[in-house]
Design an enzyme around this catalytic site. Structure first.
Site, PDB file in Angstrom:
ATOM      1  N   TYR A 126     -16.401  -2.587  -3.508  1.00 34.01           N
ATOM      2  CA  TYR A 126     -15.561  -2.955  -4.642  1.00 34.01           C
ATOM      3  C   TYR A 126     -16.442  -2.954  -5.895  1.00 34.01           C
ATOM      4  O   TYR A 126     -17.221  -3.864  -6.124  1.00 34.01           O
ATOM      5  CB  TYR A 126     -14.931  -4.326  -4.449  1.00 34.01           C
ATOM      6  CG  TYR A 126     -13.970  -4.442  -3.284  1.00 34.01           C
ATOM      7  CD1 TYR A 126     -13.478  -3.317  -2.629  1.00 34.01           C
ATOM      8  CD2 TYR A 126     -13.558  -5.694  -2.818  1.00 34.01           C
ATOM      9  CE1 TYR A 126     -12.607  -3.431  -1.557  1.00 34.01           C
ATOM     10  CE2 TYR A 126     -12.687  -5.819  -1.748  1.00 34.01           C
ATOM     11  CZ  TYR A 126     -12.218  -4.688  -1.122  1.00 34.01           C
ATOM     12  OH  TYR A 126     -11.360  -4.810  -0.057  1.00 34.01           O
ATOM     13  N   HIS A 195     -15.599  -2.739   7.264  1.00 39.43           N
ATOM     14  CA  HIS A 195     -14.540  -2.343   6.331  1.00 39.43           C
ATOM     15  C   HIS A 195     -13.613  -1.285   6.931  1.00 39.43           C
ATOM     16  O   HIS A 195     -12.395  -1.368   6.778  1.00 39.43           O
ATOM     17  CB  HIS A 195     -15.177  -1.818   5.044  1.00 39.43           C
ATOM     18  CG  HIS A 195     -14.300  -1.951   3.850  1.00 39.43           C
ATOM     19  ND1 HIS A 195     -14.798  -2.099   2.582  1.00 39.43           N
ATOM     20  CD2 HIS A 195     -12.956  -1.975   3.706  1.00 39.43           C
ATOM     21  CE1 HIS A 195     -13.800  -2.193   1.716  1.00 39.43           C
ATOM     22  NE2 HIS A 195     -12.682  -2.119   2.381  1.00 39.43           N
ATOM     23  N   PRO A 275      -1.013  -8.095  -0.277  1.00 38.03           N
ATOM     24  CA  PRO A 275       0.195  -8.795   0.182  1.00 38.03           C
ATOM     25  C   PRO A 275       1.365  -8.690  -0.781  1.00 38.03           C
ATOM     26  O   PRO A 275       2.501  -8.951  -0.398  1.00 38.03           O
ATOM     27  CB  PRO A 275      -0.279 -10.247   0.311  1.00 38.03           C
ATOM     28  CG  PRO A 275      -1.398 -10.368  -0.666  1.00 38.03           C
ATOM     29  CD  PRO A 275      -2.099  -9.044  -0.607  1.00 38.03           C
ATOM     30  N   LEU A 276       1.096  -8.287  -2.021  1.00 43.98           N
ATOM     31  CA  LEU A 276       2.162  -8.086  -3.010  1.00 43.98           C
ATOM     32  C   LEU A 276       2.441  -6.608  -3.229  1.00 43.98           C
ATOM     33  O   LEU A 276       3.066  -6.220  -4.222  1.00 43.98           O
ATOM     34  CB  LEU A 276       1.792  -8.767  -4.333  1.00 43.98           C
ATOM     35  CG  LEU A 276       1.680 -10.287  -4.258  1.00 43.98           C
ATOM     36  CD1 LEU A 276       1.123 -10.860  -5.557  1.00 43.98           C
ATOM     37  CD2 LEU A 276       3.027 -10.927  -3.930  1.00 43.98           C
ATOM     38  N   GLY A 279       1.467  -5.087  -6.456  1.00 46.71           N
ATOM     39  CA  GLY A 279       2.265  -5.593  -7.562  1.00 46.71           C
ATOM     40  C   GLY A 279       3.733  -5.231  -7.487  1.00 46.71           C
ATOM     41  O   GLY A 279       4.547  -5.747  -8.264  1.00 46.71           O
ATOM     42  N   PHE A 280       4.116  -4.369  -6.543  1.00 47.98           N
ATOM     43  CA  PHE A 280       5.514  -3.919  -6.482  1.00 47.98           C
ATOM     44  C   PHE A 280       6.465  -5.067  -6.174  1.00 47.98           C
ATOM     45  O   PHE A 280       7.559  -5.155  -6.746  1.00 47.98           O
ATOM     46  CB  PHE A 280       5.656  -2.827  -5.423  1.00 47.98           C
ATOM     47  CG  PHE A 280       7.005  -2.155  -5.437  1.00 47.98           C
ATOM     48  CD1 PHE A 280       7.381  -1.326  -6.481  1.00 47.98           C
ATOM     49  CD2 PHE A 280       7.905  -2.351  -4.404  1.00 47.98           C
ATOM     50  CE1 PHE A 280       8.619  -0.703  -6.496  1.00 47.98           C
ATOM     51  CE2 PHE A 280       9.138  -1.738  -4.400  1.00 47.98           C
ATOM     52  CZ  PHE A 280       9.502  -0.905  -5.457  1.00 47.98           C
ATOM     53  N   ALA A 283       8.113  -7.509  -8.793  1.00 42.96           N
ATOM     54  CA  ALA A 283       9.228  -6.995  -9.616  1.00 42.96           C
ATOM     55  C   ALA A 283       8.782  -6.610 -11.023  1.00 42.96           C
ATOM     56  O   ALA A 283       9.546  -6.723 -11.968  1.00 42.96           O
ATOM     57  CB  ALA A 283      10.383  -8.001  -9.661  1.00 42.96           C
TER      58      ALA A 283
END
Length: 404
Positions: A126, A195, A275-276, A279-280, A283
């Site tokens: 990262y 990883h 987990p989101l 960002g989708f 909303a």
């Protein structure tokens, strides 16, 4: 999908939900954005941020002293962590585009500690290397209060950060860990993941090397990310696994079929990354969203022009239930994950304090048994279009290590 029309009642319902969101985020001057973005007649006053949309983030925000403090704890095997962790992959500003500043990222990590977060997730690649440096600087003063998870598995130049292909040879793992300890400003790593599985190196060699590092006191727990099922069993037989980290969210539900049952069988915890859904499921992404060339999401098949339109059915479901429960779509998404198993601990990213506090506020969101069944049944009826990652990345998931 319902037509998007100007609807005063819908806007009033949206504002009611936003009031609940402001309560969850605290009353110390954090202005939350309307979450039904794009509905005609309802406008947003908040600038978008890199972990929610494709635009650069704003400032780091101010910690709300009255915000919900995260008290929930989960067990990943023998390791206790906060129910919501913090993913630090986006903090170098290389994944979704630029962030406000490095200092703001450090401030956000320290705010997370103050609000009860104990699990912080990073990796050698990262940045590369920079996320570990940020995490190390931020957490050095509170090292005894937190769990730091990081990952090895790629050829990374320890001076330049130049990245090559997979490398999980035992000598390289030891070299990588020494570099991690320096960047993280610590003498031990709480949770060390491979990883990605290196198909050229037997997992027995990898697990045996990590076992040596545990004996030496440099590592405390072992994990795998996106491994094949037999590789999990083989690794666990050499050095018990504490956690599996795979992508898991409302769009990517692959772990439900085999990985989660295997984790339950072996007593291994599970950490959902993304987990989101990039960002989708907050909303804030819709068919008009355009990602910049340096935004990873521009290459994700979910977000092609055709697929994103079809996948808005998931967002519509979230919006309907968010209004019903008086929470945000992102909180509802995380709460659904937490409701699946008591040994699941998601690690949403955040490059704004308001988003961090929103994620922490998930702890106040619960499903009744009937609600969970109804929501999941509605989700099951939606066919998600496109793959969760680009084809070359997908090819590196679910890989089985070669036999000794």
């Amino acid at each position: 999908m319902r037509p998007r029309i100007v609807d005063d009642e819908r806007c009033r319902m949206s504002e009611k939900r936003n009031s609940r969101r402001r309560f969850l985020l605290g009353a110390a001057g954090i202005a939350a954005a309307p979450v039904v973005a794009g509905v005609a007649g309802c406008t947003s006053n908040e600038e978008p941020s890199a972990d929610r949309t494709s635009a650069p983030t704003g400032g780091g925000g101010t910690v709300a002293t009255t915000a919900t403090t995260l008290a929930g704890r989960r067990r990943l095997g023998p390791l206790e962590v906060s129910s919501i962790g913090l993913g630090c992959q986006t903090m170098p500003g290389k994944l979704y585009g630029p962030v406000s500043s490095r200092d703001n990222m450090i401030t956000i990590i320290r705010a997370a500690v103050d609000q009860g977060v104990t699990l912080f997730d990073t990796a050698e690649v990262y940045g590369p290397l920079e996320s570990e440096r940020i995490v190390g600087e931020a957490l050095q003063p509170v090292r005894d209060r937190v769990v730091i998870a990081t990952k090895f598995g790629f050829e990374v130049n320890q001076q330049t950060g130049e990245r090559g292909g997979l490398n999980s040879r035992p000598d390289h793992i030891k070299q990588a860990v020494d570099g991690m300890l320096q960047r993280l400003r610590t003498d031990y790593i709480d949770l060390l993941y491979q990883h990605r599985v290196d198909p050229q190196v037997p997992i027995e060699d990898v697990a045996g090397t990590v076992k040596e590092l545990i004996t030496a006191g440099k590592v405390r727990h072992f994990g795998l990310s996106e491994p094949g099922l037999q590789t999990i069993r083989r690794a666990h037989a050499v050095q018990p696994l504490t956690a599996i980290q795979n992508q898991y969210n409302l769009l990517a539900r692959d772990p439900e079929d085999q990985v989660l049952p295997l984790c339950e069988e072996l007593g291994i915890g599970f950490v959902p990354w993304a987990p989101l859904a990039y960002g989708f499921t907050t909303a804030t992404i819709n068919p008009t969203t355009r990602f910049t060339e340096n935004d990873f999401r521009a290459s994700v098949p979910w977000f092609s022009r055709e697929n994103i339109t079809a996948n808005m059915a998931v967002v519509q479901l979230l919006q309907d239930w968010s209004v019903r429960k008086g929470v945000t779509p992102g909180q509802l998404s995380l709460a659904w994950l937490l409701a699946q198993k008591p040994w699941i601990a998601p690690i949403p990213s955040a490059t704004r304090t308001s988003h961090l506090l929103e994620n922490i506020g998930t702890e106040e969101v619960t499903f009744t048994g009937d609600e969970l069944r109804d929501f999941t049944a509605a989700l099951n009826a939606i066919r998600v279009q496109g793959e969760r990652v680009p084809a070359p990345v997908l090819a590196g998931t679910g890989v089985e290590a070669r036999r000794p």
